[in-house]
Design an enzyme around this catalytic site. Structure first.
Site, mmCIF file in Angstrom:
data_model
loop_
_atom_site.group_PDB
_atom_site.id
_atom_site.type_symbol
_atom_site.label_atom_id
_atom_site.label_comp_id
_atom_site.label_asym_id
_atom_site.label_seq_id
_atom_site.Cartn_x
_atom_site.Cartn_y
_atom_site.Cartn_z
ATOM 1 N N GLY A 170 72.756 -14.507 61.006
ATOM 2 C CA GLY A 170 73.493 -13.054 59.836
ATOM 3 C C GLY A 170 72.207 -11.905 59.779
ATOM 4 O O GLY A 170 71.091 -11.876 60.341
ATOM 5 N N ILE A 201 69.748 -12.119 57.016
ATOM 6 C CA ILE A 201 69.332 -12.990 56.660
ATOM 7 C C ILE A 201 68.195 -13.339 57.914
ATOM 8 O O ILE A 201 67.002 -13.483 58.137
ATOM 9 C CB ILE A 201 69.089 -13.699 55.759
ATOM 10 C CG1 ILE A 201 69.651 -12.919 54.352
ATOM 11 C CG2 ILE A 201 67.843 -14.845 55.292
ATOM 12 C CD1 ILE A 201 70.314 -14.905 53.399
ATOM 13 N N THR A 226 66.617 -23.046 55.110
ATOM 14 C CA THR A 226 66.466 -21.900 53.742
ATOM 15 C C THR A 226 67.759 -21.505 53.895
ATOM 16 O O THR A 226 68.210 -20.550 53.048
ATOM 17 C CB THR A 226 65.570 -20.864 53.970
ATOM 18 O OG1 THR A 226 65.678 -20.007 55.711
ATOM 19 C CG2 THR A 226 64.222 -20.996 53.304
ATOM 20 N N ARG A 244 71.457 -23.951 53.145
ATOM 21 C CA ARG A 244 71.987 -24.948 51.893
ATOM 22 C C ARG A 244 71.801 -26.285 52.471
ATOM 23 O O ARG A 244 71.413 -26.883 53.697
ATOM 24 C CB ARG A 244 73.541 -24.961 51.621
ATOM 25 C CG ARG A 244 74.815 -23.660 51.164
ATOM 26 C CD ARG A 244 73.984 -23.606 49.750
ATOM 27 N NE ARG A 244 74.500 -23.174 49.068
ATOM 28 C CZ ARG A 244 74.161 -21.717 48.382
ATOM 29 N NH1 ARG A 244 73.240 -21.234 49.201
ATOM 30 N NH2 ARG A 244 74.836 -20.609 48.000
ATOM 31 N N GLU A 281 71.618 -31.419 46.291
ATOM 32 C CA GLU A 281 71.710 -30.078 46.065
ATOM 33 C C GLU A 281 70.800 -30.846 43.998
ATOM 34 O O GLU A 281 71.549 -30.561 43.438
ATOM 35 C CB GLU A 281 73.258 -29.598 45.804
ATOM 36 C CG GLU A 281 73.268 -29.337 47.472
ATOM 37 C CD GLU A 281 74.516 -28.074 47.860
ATOM 38 O OE1 GLU A 281 73.689 -27.014 48.204
ATOM 39 O OE2 GLU A 281 75.447 -28.658 47.484
ATOM 40 N N HIS A 309 64.894 -25.068 45.584
ATOM 41 C CA HIS A 309 65.849 -23.606 45.718
ATOM 42 C C HIS A 309 65.544 -22.012 45.474
ATOM 43 O O HIS A 309 66.368 -21.708 44.737
ATOM 44 C CB HIS A 309 67.404 -24.267 45.504
ATOM 45 C CG HIS A 309 68.854 -23.206 46.448
ATOM 46 N ND1 HIS A 309 69.699 -24.184 46.096
ATOM 47 C CD2 HIS A 309 68.218 -22.727 47.095
ATOM 48 C CE1 HIS A 309 70.683 -22.768 46.761
ATOM 49 N NE2 HIS A 309 70.012 -21.813 46.847
ATOM 50 N N ALA A 310 63.490 -21.739 45.400
ATOM 51 C CA ALA A 310 63.615 -20.584 45.119
ATOM 52 C C ALA A 310 63.892 -20.091 46.509
ATOM 53 O O ALA A 310 63.020 -18.334 45.859
ATOM 54 C CB ALA A 310 62.594 -21.345 44.821
ATOM 55 N N ALA A 311 63.937 -19.571 47.301
ATOM 56 C CA ALA A 311 63.797 -18.675 48.645
ATOM 57 C C ALA A 311 64.624 -17.865 48.148
ATOM 58 O O ALA A 311 64.105 -16.592 48.565
ATOM 59 C CB ALA A 311 64.593 -19.089 49.992
#
Length: 333
Positions: free
Chosen positions: A155, A157, A235, A237, A266, A290-292
């Site tokens: 996609g 990204i 990067t 889930r 998670e 989970h900071a991307a």
């Protein structure tokens, strides 16, 4: 007329000032909660007219308990925390934020993890701080140019990651079952099968959505098919990768390293999380919280967009990024 209420199910931004200015400015009432479970969501939002959620799961049980809800808005692009089918059955609109809000941030972060793992940045840092000033502490380090970056999902990204990989002289391959080879080629990558992706990639970058099909898509059989010199970067889930299998791969030499922006468990979705995952004990994995997606600018954008979405719907306007509008039109025509 009763004032309509928007409940923010959960957030970790420190305040809800941005949302409050937009929502209350439109004549609506705002309530903020700290939900971690569906029971929390039911308690906080059962009579809400709209819900905004960051990490909290708004599943079928919670949706069935909602008495007035018209819209569930996600802080972000992925809607895996919302049971969209259940919302559709109940006539509730689901919205998200188009991926361009954090496209560059995630692409940059993916490359940062890839580069740090490939160039052994963390190993060098640890050794140097411990008093060892030797380039050999990171060996072997291989040249990036000419290596193959494999993208799982292609996609917006992932295409931005491809641009960055090309800049480092890498070859780019991609697997996305929803795109034709021509669609992939237009963006400078070569379409391959899932098996070819695993076997050919020197750096496997996961940028796919979390669905029932992708949950644990990368497990022991898949990791064993990868090159022993390859690096896995996730990067997307956490649950796309099975942590137990990844630990075995990193300790057993199936792959050489990993860069993870999330874990299967998670942590942000748990209350009182404790870091007991054995992956934390390994030196050949880099883990970020989970900071991307994070930049100050991206966070401001996503908060504004989600708040405006619920405001639009509750004031009779169409949302800009509906997830299930077409399905609602069919089910409730």
């Amino acid at each position: 007329m009763t004032q309509q209420t928007v409940v923010i199910a959960d957030y970790d931004y420190g305040d809800v000032d941005i949302e409050r200015a937009i929502i209350e400015g439109a004549g609506l009432r705002l309530a903020a909660a700290d939900c971690k479970t569906e029971d929390d969501v039911i308690e906080a939002a059962h009579d809400a007219d709209a819900i905004i959620a960051q990490y909290a799961t708004v599943g079928a049980r919670a949706i069935d308990a909602l008495t007035r809800c018209k819209v569930i808005a996600r802080y972000g692009t992925g809607v895996d925390i919302v049971d969209v089918d259940a919302a559709t059955r109940r006539g509730i609109l689901v919205t998200n934020v188009p991926s361009d809000w954090c496209e560059n941030e995630v692409a940059d972060h993916a490359m940062a993890l890839l580069l740090a793992a490939a160039r052994k940045v963390c190993e060098y840092d640890r050794a140097t701080r411990a008093g060892t000033w030797r380039w050999q502490t990171g060996e072997p380090v291989h040249r990036l140019r000419g290596r193959t970056a494999g993208l799982l999902g292609f996609g917006a990204i992932a295409r931005a990651i491809a641009v960055r990989a090309h800049a480092f002289g890498m070859l780019v391959i991609a697997h996305d079952p929803y795109l034709t080879p021509e669609d992939v080629a237009v963006h400078g990558a070569t379409a391959v099968s899932f098996g070819e992706l695993l076997e050919q990639a020197d750096y496997l970058v996961i940028q796919a959505p979390l669905t029932e099909e992708t949950r644990h898509l990368i497990g022991e059989p898949e990791l064993r098919r990868m090159k022993p010199t390859s690096i896995l970067v996730n990067t997307a889930r956490g649950p796309i990768v099975e942590d137990k299998a990844l630990y075995a791969a990193l300790t057993g030499g199936w792959i050489v390293g990993a860069g993870l922006d999330d874990l299967e468990e998670e942590p942000a979705k748990q209350r009182d999380w404790v870091p007991v995952n054995p992956l934390f004990s390994l030196d050949n994995v880099i883990i970020t919280p989970h900071a991307a997606y994070y930049s100050a600018e991206a966070i401001h954008t996503v908060r504004e967009f989600a708040a405006h979405e619920v405001t639009r719907v509750l004031t009779g306007k169409p949302p800009l990024s509906p997830v299930n509008a077409a399905e609602l039109a069919i089910v409730h025509r």
